[in-house]
Design an enzyme around this catalytic site. Sequence first.
Site, PDB file in Angstrom:
ATOM      1  CB  SER A   1      12.017 -40.113   8.173  1.00 33.32           C
ATOM      2  OG  SER A   1      13.340 -39.815   7.874  1.00 33.32           O
TER       3      SER A   1
ATOM      4  CG  ASP B   1      14.059 -33.425   4.734  1.00 26.63           C
ATOM      5  OD1 ASP B   1      13.156 -34.283   4.720  1.00 26.63           O
ATOM      6  OD2 ASP B   1      15.106 -33.549   5.409  1.00 26.63           O
TER       7      ASP B   1
ATOM      8  CG  HIS C   1      13.782 -34.961   8.348  1.00 23.90           C
ATOM      9  ND1 HIS C   1      13.472 -35.667   7.199  1.00 23.90           N
ATOM     10  CD2 HIS C   1      13.923 -35.892   9.322  1.00 23.90           C
ATOM     11  CE1 HIS C   1      13.446 -36.954   7.470  1.00 23.90           C
ATOM     12  NE2 HIS C   1      13.712 -37.124   8.743  1.00 23.90           N
TER      13      HIS C   1
ATOM     14  CE1 TYR D   1      12.701 -44.979  12.732  1.00 20.27           C
ATOM     15  CE2 TYR D   1      11.607 -43.248  11.468  1.00 20.27           C
ATOM     16  CZ  TYR D   1      12.765 -43.844  11.963  1.00 20.27           C
ATOM     17  OH  TYR D   1      13.996 -43.298  11.657  1.00 20.27           O
TER      18      TYR D   1
HETATM   19  O1  LIG Z   1      20.776 -39.488  10.288  1.00 16.68           O
HETATM   20  C1  LIG Z   1      20.462 -39.517  11.438  1.00 16.68           C
HETATM   21  N1  LIG Z   1      19.555 -40.342  11.978  1.00 16.68           N
HETATM   22  C2  LIG Z   1      18.822 -41.258  11.147  1.00 16.68           C
HETATM   23  C3  LIG Z   1      17.747 -40.521  10.394  1.00 16.68           C
HETATM   24  O2  LIG Z   1      17.506 -39.345  10.616  1.00 16.68           O
HETATM   25  N2  LIG Z   1      17.077 -41.214   9.468  1.00 16.68           N
HETATM   26  C4  LIG Z   1      17.305 -42.588   9.118  1.00 16.68           C
HETATM   27  C5  LIG Z   1      16.509 -42.816   7.842  1.00 16.68           C
HETATM   28  C6  LIG Z   1      15.889 -41.517   7.491  1.00 16.68           C
HETATM   29  C7  LIG Z   1      15.993 -40.633   8.702  1.00 16.68           C
HETATM   30  C8  LIG Z   1      14.730 -40.693   9.553  1.00 16.68           C
HETATM   31  O3  LIG Z   1      14.163 -41.761   9.688  1.00 16.68           O
HETATM   32  O4  LIG Z   1      14.384 -39.654  10.164  1.00 16.68           O
HETATM   33  O5  LIG Z   1      20.967 -38.690  12.381  1.00 16.68           O
HETATM   34  C9  LIG Z   1      22.036 -37.834  11.963  1.00 16.68           C
HETATM   35  C10 LIG Z   1      22.450 -37.153  13.214  1.00 16.68           C
HETATM   36  C11 LIG Z   1      21.562 -36.272  13.810  1.00 16.68           C
HETATM   37  C12 LIG Z   1      21.947 -35.630  14.980  1.00 16.68           C
HETATM   38  C13 LIG Z   1      23.197 -35.888  15.551  1.00 16.68           C
HETATM   39  C14 LIG Z   1      24.054 -36.806  14.958  1.00 16.68           C
HETATM   40  C15 LIG Z   1      23.679 -37.445  13.777  1.00 16.68           C
END
Ligand SMILES: O=C(NCC(=O)N1CCC[C@H]1C(=O)O)OCc1ccccc1
Length: 698
Positions: A547, A632, A668, A466
């Site tokens: 992701s 997604d 997602h 990751y």
């Molecule tokens: O974007 C993210 N987190 C980072 C994320 O989901 N990323 C970061 C990069 C791509 C993707 C992943 O790796 O799943 O969370 C948004 C969120 C969710 C729930 C509550 C508040 C805010």
Amino acid sequence: MDYPPVRRDESFVEELHGVKVPDPYRWLEDVDSEETKAFVEAQNAITVPFLEKCSARDIIKEKLTAMNDHPKYSCPYKRGKRYFYYMNKGLENQSILYMQDSLEGEAQEYLNPNKLSEDGTISIAGSRFSEDGETHAYMLSKSGSDWKTVHLKNVSTGEDYPEVLEKVKFSGLAWTHDNKGIFYGCYRDQEGKTDGSETTSNENQKLFYHRVGTSQTEDVLVVDFPENPKFRISASVSDCGKYLIVMPRQDCKDNLIYFAELPDNITGKIQLTPVVDELEAEYEYVSNDGSVCVFRTNKDALNYHLVKIDLLDAAKDKWTVLLPENKKDVLDWVQPIDNDKMLCCYIQDVKSVLQLRWLATGDLICNLPLEIGTIDGVSGERKQTELFYKFASKLSPGIIYHLDMTVEPYIPKVFREIKVKGLDTSLYEMQQVFYSSKDGTRIPMFLMHKKGLVKDGSNPALLYGYGGFNISVQPYFSYGQVSFMQLFGGVVAVPNIRGGGEYGDAWHNGGRLLNKQNVFDDFHAAAEYLVKEGYTSSRLLTSQGGSNGGLLVAACANQRPELYGAVISQVGVMDLLRFHKFTIGYAWCSDYGNPEEEKHFRNLIKFSPYHNVRVPSSGVFPATLLLTADHDDRVVPLHSFKLISELQHKLGKQPNPLLIRIDTKAGHGGGKPTMKVIEESTDIFCFEMNCLQLKLVE
Ligand SMILES: O=C(NCC(=O)N1CCC[C@H]1C(=O)O)OCc1ccccc1
């Protein structure tokens, strides 16, 4: 492999920070255009037959189905006078929430999301009971989208109240202790489609208070930050019910703290008092006594510590340290229990360590012994005298322990053991090794394989990573990884590469912003270690990530194509010059940097997967399967659409397949129904078998 023709607009070149950047597939960002829909159909039309061509497909699907077909449980938790727990008999698409009057009592079905849709694509995506346990606020998600609807249920009658709260996203649920209503976050002003298939940036979230039984139009706007449209507003009500703690965050790293004494009647905006008003660290509310609050924070503590802040006298020089930072282990989470104690969970060389400590002084009460693994579930409240936690490891999906604080000495008892059918764990071994990365940093890695493995390079291997967002990839149970070992006699390797939180903020900082290339170097070094030690050979090595991990394996394939035989990149972030323009992408600038800033642009363009596809000197690029889905809205599918088009255009003449699998009514990953999970895993294994000529060993 004949790939479908994809229009390449060579004329589309943008000048960014003085650099001419081509973006020939920019048109694929219009997900609703007929041309993009035709692109999706044409790509699936070559991928599906390729995956179905696998002779062992039925056996693989059978084995995956059999492995999943066992009862799965969450920790039970008490709310009011009842216990609740999630349970899946095995192959149900969604777990069902059960209710019982006592732990030993007969359980009755309380909330069954499988009844809400034919295909199991509606999932429970949040849940919070009122203080008296008589009213239940829960969130539902459709097709795996981040968009939620909030529903209120009368627990005794099982009847839903009439209202449904819409346009909820990135929100918690916090009850006022009079059981009358909840605080929740809502993007009320967002225009256009909000079903998760849109790419619109999520801005101007506002905090509302909803009274049970009223319509959403009557909800009271209590907090907003109009001058910070990118703030996501998380709100908690203190354990005592007296305070509203508001913690806005703009990205995925630091947050602010505001508070207010809750009025008896909430009729309008709530005046907030700042406690921390600069974005410089992460703070998490633990509990409070009167106006003195305990927060878990990495402020002045890279491995996190607990500080006491008096809300009424919150100057930094008045803060006191309750539980000092441990220089080696990371303080991962804290759960207050039995009023004056707290369960503290540390990460020690990637495994979980549990301690009971006094809430007032932080002093140690006792250690709670654990095998090598992870705590991936805990339930208990400060006012309760019992708690449950779920232990999982690479070879055990879960043992739920019960800790009864009314009995001393405190000895956790096995409450429930979750067993996987057809998995004889005595045949396998799991070890933690350390290897050196390019810059000499020692990186831990979990290795798992059948006992007696001959390290002659002839075994297939799966390398999963990751590497970001302070996420620690601890030794948890993965059906996919265990199946890889069982089906192909393979080796599973999980390196704890930088960017994660395994060694606190130092590890996260070592793998983000201008240090992001360290993450890829750590992953390359893991692959080289596996080959050098004879666990596998590059042509038998599959890299897999999702992701941010999807970015990892796609970037690594571009950089060192000779190291990997196959690449499985799920819902990856592939266009690092434009990620911040879609849905919640701007929140990722804390790890990637803001492409609008020149120094981050110059860094990102060096490893952005979409911008770094080139013909390898060997002429051979790994067999590559990108996976994404139409709902997604965390990492919008356009990332994978653009990358697969670039790969097929630049490398399509090579023998190894370059394919994309685009699922429908899926997102997602969160809330994915069991049938879709099994279907996707089957496809991934078929891809690996087809491309690497793997043989089933059982
Ligand atoms: O974007 C993210 N987190 C980072 C994320 O989901 N990323 C970061 C990069 C791509 C993707 C992943 O790796 O799943 O969370 C948004 C969120 C969710 C729930 C509550 C508040 C805010």
